[in-house]
Design an enzyme around this catalytic site. Structure first.
Site, PDB file in Angstrom:
ATOM      1  N   ALA A 130      -5.664   5.644   5.547  1.00 14.87           N
ATOM      2  CA  ALA A 130      -6.398   6.729   6.213  1.00 14.87           C
ATOM      3  C   ALA A 130      -7.668   7.112   5.464  1.00 14.87           C
ATOM      4  CB  ALA A 130      -5.502   7.958   6.423  1.00 14.87           C
ATOM      5  N   GLU A 173       0.489  -1.756   4.576  1.00 16.89           N
ATOM      6  CA  GLU A 173       0.876  -0.338   4.603  1.00 16.89           C
ATOM      7  C   GLU A 173       2.349  -0.227   4.965  1.00 16.89           C
ATOM      8  OE1 GLU A 173      -1.517   2.279   6.988  1.00 16.89           O
ATOM      9  OE2 GLU A 173      -0.082   3.918   6.825  1.00 16.89           O
ATOM     10  N   ARG A 196      -7.495  -1.232   8.911  1.00 17.28           N
ATOM     11  CA  ARG A 196      -8.733  -0.473   8.709  1.00 17.28           C
ATOM     12  C   ARG A 196      -9.330   0.074  10.023  1.00 17.28           C
ATOM     13  NH1 ARG A 196     -12.885  -3.238   4.500  1.00 17.28           N
ATOM     14  NH2 ARG A 196     -13.669  -1.363   3.525  1.00 17.28           N
ATOM     15  N   ARG A 222      -4.552   7.719  17.040  1.00 17.51           N
ATOM     16  CA  ARG A 222      -5.921   7.709  16.508  1.00 17.51           C
ATOM     17  C   ARG A 222      -6.896   7.099  17.526  1.00 17.51           C
ATOM     18  NH1 ARG A 222      -8.829   8.847  11.630  1.00 17.51           N
ATOM     19  NH2 ARG A 222      -7.049   9.413  10.382  1.00 17.51           N
ATOM     20  N   GLN A 254       0.832  -1.203   0.000  1.00 21.73           N
ATOM     21  CA  GLN A 254       0.000   0.000   0.000  1.00 21.73           C
ATOM     22  C   GLN A 254       0.865   1.250   0.000  1.00 21.73           C
ATOM     23  OE1 GLN A 254      -2.595  -2.154   3.271  1.00 21.73           O
ATOM     24  NE2 GLN A 254      -3.340  -0.066   3.036  1.00 21.73           N
ATOM     25  N   GLU A 265     -12.479   3.316   5.738  1.00 22.75           N
ATOM     26  CA  GLU A 265     -12.434   2.793   7.099  1.00 22.75           C
ATOM     27  C   GLU A 265     -13.733   2.916   7.902  1.00 22.75           C
ATOM     28  OE1 GLU A 265      -8.131   3.689   8.810  1.00 22.75           O
ATOM     29  OE2 GLU A 265      -8.836   5.221   7.435  1.00 22.75           O
TER      30      GLU A 265
END
Lengths: 775, 158
Positions: free
Chosen positions: A503, A226, A336, A304, A191, A707
């Site tokens: 994101a 990622e 996710r 987050r 990714q 997400e």
């Protein structure tokens, strides 16, 4: 517009990395990983493995010409272990052989001598021992300590939130091909092509420009590729650099599951204080994140969790603390939701506990505290376009939720062993990378003289429909047919320094960059056309359906004529577009800022039926109202909502990661790790899109969708709990995920089950009995 | 060992190791890379092909077990030599029954004999037919819709 790859996908012609014909003489790689979770690596015995016919060479840390380091945020993870191993499966050696089977056979013949060190698998134990990655973080709003006094009721408790296996169907893989002058071409299932480029350059001691990374598509990513696709690409590149041959590394499923990180398990405490009327006055949460053995993206994920610690609610006094705790599990990574779901599960648990104490429903507290415009999040940002209440009300109205709840109560009054449960799950998810610098994207657009268009961006197609969206964005911008647009592979030589496809922001960022490039070409074309057509005011020219119009009237020029004439008059038909999300910033010292361009909102309602004698259950209904802004490709975006929901439901119910206390992964195959199948999904799944909404940030008013829908899945946990409570009202509320059928049974019948005799108890009784008889 | 198989109507003869899996044989010996390998143990169904018309997991059988038999892979689904798609393929496109595409060939080959044998399946029957295939991207809803669409198209005789 249909998924642009639909024809090649269904014909079996879409190429994933190892579907591309292999270069002459390509070798295959297999990884040997640590057999223990923590210890000193004393010796590595490669002799037997080297003797296997077909093995070319075996590489260890000593063979790395550059820096033996793959830690992106914090330099704490080696590509190949040197003196210490930190988790089971940590790569130690790389076998290169003529066939994959030979490479794997040889890897099994490698042995190591180790000296075991203590193994930590529990994040709270790690925290106590000071095994903390990066700084702990605390977000504060108002004054929690003062606020407890103003509360009519204060409840506290804890949650154990499980991790989750990504289970992309295409396992991690990469192919590295040596090119002239010490350059390398890498085909990776990543990714983040730029992360691979940087990673390979670091390992091999090369400048970035000598490493070209090219990505066509991924067979699923979900965050698992990622940061953690980099390792495998680096290993392939190392092999290619040393042997001068192309190298392909494909992780077998078992190794993929053992060696790669997952969604972070969290152990969290909460304390919530409310007024008698259900208004939340204060909330405190402490999150202990199980980061695994290295930082990976854990500090960003931790952040987050804090950003979403109050989900879709306004709470005036908040203190949310989080620590990333180092354990001896594989380094956990993006998945996710990126830490957001864990933060949201905890506040939902706190609300559930508070509802029990106040003797009201969860929904009463939820509704009373939903965000409204200009409310402030604990991180200092004001909420705008807070559509959460609209989605809630729309769900109540369209799906007649009050009737549904009534029918559920009636069902429960009339049934003994089967009980139904209900829950509503509102979601609020911030869109933008919280690391502000990542909110940038480039696009390279070419218009060819036949009128066809080529678009290159930094976005990676992993099934989410990105390239379909980009093709539509470019076609709409130019006013031409979508069939004229081709979206190219994602390649580091065409777009530099790209941010990962993550994101939920990939279409926003790369779509806006594509628009910027298209707009530049259009300006040049229009300036040229007004001169040729003896007109003024280029801004009054438009292109619709491939026809050039002036003030809405036909000029007689088609798109093709415009492009060809421009070319012969030496107009540049290529442009690089750049987009940086305006207005986003965050100050980590103060833990305040404006990290998100906007928020995505939605509300989901669940009805479940639990067989309270067997612990099995069905998800009968899932009803969703989701805010998509103005979707460009509604079919594709709905696919994202359904797919995200499926993963969220799986995370909360079936998907159970099992590690033993020595850090060995027990649920290491699809036989022991269960993901949702078609039967598991609700028979009645309905998704309504919120109407008359716009979004100034997304291309043509779209909203990010990758997400947020995953977090709807959290609702099913509370619906199951609701059904269980209907059967056994005195059952203590525990917040321990996933709610597997086994756990349902255990929670409903704990006393009986604990009284049960196991097989060995019965055997022991039998053996005792004859003795008694002789007495 | 010698193995002679007919794949998508074409006869292939190769000498292979006795323990070579059919999935690896198709992918590496015949370069039919539309057959994808997902879990390597027969759970996910991504590698499903038809052996004498029946769906089988090509990761669970050896190439030599297919000796002198007929195999159909995803490459054999669309009418040969044309740009056209099989109605089942069209339905997956039109109902958006796919995302990353990795599991898609296995779903299609599981469904092909099912639809032929069940021209009017109920939703429950469709779900049963699909229950041995895993998709991690979609929520299966559009895959079920695609099957319904394919059945409707076949009913109309298109």
């Amino acid at each position: 517009m249909k998924h642009i790859d639909a024809a090649t996908h269904t014909r079996g012609e879409s190429q994933y990395i190892d579907d591309v014909p292999q270069p002459e003489g390509m070798l295959h790689a297999a990884v040997f990983g640590s057999p223990i979770a923590h210890g000193r690596l004393l010796t590595i015995d490669l002799d037997k493995a080297r003797e296997v016919p077909g093995v070319r060479t075996i590489l260890t840390a000593d063979d790395i010409p550059g820096e033996n380091q793959v830690g992106a945020l914090i330099a704490d993870e080696m590509l190949l272990a040197e003196s210490t191993v930190h988790f089971v499966g940590e790569p130690i050696a790389l076998v290169l052989a003529e066939t994959p089977a030979t490479a794997h056979k040889a890897a099994q013949m490698i042995s190591v001598e180790t000296e075991a060190l203590p193994v930590i698998t529990d994040p709270r134990v790690a925290f106590e021992k000071g095994e903390i990655i990066g700084a702990t973080r605390t977000f504060v709003l108002g004054d929690v300590d003062q606020a407890w006094k103003d509360c009519d009721v204060v409840v506290e408790g804890s949650c154990e939130i499980a991790g989750q296996e990504h289970l992309y169907l295409e396992t991690q893989r990469a192919r590295a091909v040596p090119r002239e002058d010490g350059c390398l071409q890498i085909y990776a299932s990543t990714q983040s092509p730029y992360a691979v480029q940087k990673g390979v350059a670091r390992i091999l001691g090369l400048p970035h420009h000598k490493v070209e990374v090219d990505v066509k598509r991924l067979g699923g990513g979900f965050g698992g590729k990622e940061d953690q696709a980099t390792h495998w690409a680096c290993l392939a590149a190392l092999g290619a650099q040393i042997t001068g041959k192309a190298i392909e590394l494909v992780l077998p499923r078992h190794q993929d599951m053992v060696m790669t990180g997952k969604r972070h398990p969290y152990s969290s405490d909460y304390k919530i204080g409310l007024k008698q009327d259900g208004k939340i006055v204060a909330y405190e949460a402490r999150h202990y994140q199980n980061a695994g053995a290295a930082a990976d993206l854990s500090p960003a994920i931790l952040e987050r969790t804090l950003f979403h610690s109050t989900n879709a609610y306004f709470i005036p006094n908040v203190r949310a603390f989080a620590a990333s705790c180092r354990t001896n599990l594989p380094p956990n990574t993006a998945f996710r939701g990126f830490g957001g779901p864990q933060g949201m599960f905890v506040i939902e648990s706190a609300i559930t506990k508070a509802a029990e104490t106040l003797e009201v429903t969860r929904e009463e507290i939820q509704l009373k505290n939903l965000l409204q415009d200009h409310d402030i999040f604990p991180y200092g940002q004001q909420v705008h376009d807070a559509n959460i209440r609209r989605t809630w009300q729309e769900a109540e109205k369209s799906f007649k939720l009050k009737n549904l709840q009534k029918r559920i109560r009636e069902f429960n009054d009339n049934h003994f062993e089967k009980k139904k449960g209900f829950a509503i799950m509102p979601i609020c998810f911030g869109i933008s990378f919280t690391a502000t610098f990542l909110n940038q994207a480039g696009a390279l657009v070419h218009v060819y003289t036949d009128g066809s268009v080529s678009v290159s961006t930094g976005g990676v197609e992993m099934g989410q429909g990105l390239i379909t969206n980009l093709a539509k964005i470019a076609a709409t911008a130019f006013g031409i047919d979508e069939a004229r647009v081709k979206v190219e592979t994602t390649n580091t030589t065409r777009v530099a320094n790209m941010s990962p496809s993550a994101a939920s922001a990939t279409t926003d960022l790369n779509g806006n960059a594509t628009l910027a490039a298209a707009s530049e070409i259009l300006q040049r074309l229009k300036s040229f056309a007004v001169k040729e057509l003896n007109l003024s005011h280029p801004e009054r020219l438009t292109i619709e359906k491939e026809t050039l119009l002036f003030e809405g009237k036909e000029t007689g020029w088609t798109w093709q004529k415009l492009v060809q004439s421009a070319y012969f008059n030496r107009v540049d038909l290529s442009a690089h577009g750049f987009y940086a999300t305006p207005g986003v910033w965050f100050n980590k010292d103060k833990e305040k800022g404006h990290p998100f361009a906007y928020h995505v909102f939605g509300t989901a309602a669940f009805e479940v039926t639990v067989d309270c004698l067997r612990g099995t259950y069905e998800i009968d209904k899932t009803k969703i109202v989701h805010d998509l802004g103005r979707p460009m490709n509604e079919l594709i975006d709905r696919g994202q909502i359904e797919g995200g929901l499926a993963q969220g439901l799986g995370w909360m119910t079936l998907e159970e990661l099992k590690f033993d206390d020595q850090g060995r992964y027990l649920s290491n195959s699809l036989a022991s790790y269960k993901v949702p199948d078609v039967f598991f999904m609700p028979d009645d799944l309905e998704i309504k899109l919120l109407e008359n909404v716009n979004n100034t940030w997304g291309p043509y008013g779209t909203k990010a969708v990758g997400e947020p829908p995953l977090m709807y899945g959290i609702g099913v946990f509370f619906a199951l709990q609701d059904a269980m409570r209907a059967f056994r009202p005195e059952m203590p509320l525990t917040f321990d995920t996933p709610m597997t059928p086994e756990k349902v049974l255990m929670q409903l019948h704990r006393d009986e089950i604990e009284g049960f005799k196991t097989d060995s108890d019965v055997m022991a009784d039998h053996q005792e009995q004859p003795v008694k008889e002789t007495e | 060992m010698n193995v002679c198989v007919t794949v998508n109507g074409k006869v292939y003869e190769r000498v292979v190791e006795p323990r070579l899996l059919l999935s690896d044989f198709l992918r590496h010996e015949l370069n039919l890379t539309g057959t994808h390998v997902g879990c390597e143990q027969g759970v996910c169904g991504a590698c499903t092909v038809l052996l004498n018309g029946d769906p089988v997991r090509s990761c669970l059988i050896f190439a030599v077990q297919a000796h002198e038999q007929e195999i159909m892979t995803v490459e054999g689904l669309a009418p040969a030599g044309t740009d056209k798609l099989h109605p089942l393929q069209e339905a997956f496109r039109d109902a958006h029954g796919l995302q990353c595409g990795f599991c898609t060939p296995g779903f299609l080959l599981t469904l092909l004999p099912f639809i032929e044998e069940n021209p009017n399946p109920t939703e429950q029957e469709i779900r049963e037919a699909l229950s041995g295939n895993l998709c991690r991207c979609t929520g299966y809803q559009n895959i079920v819709k695609a099957v319904k669409l394919a059945v409707e198209t076949a009913e109309r005789g298109e």
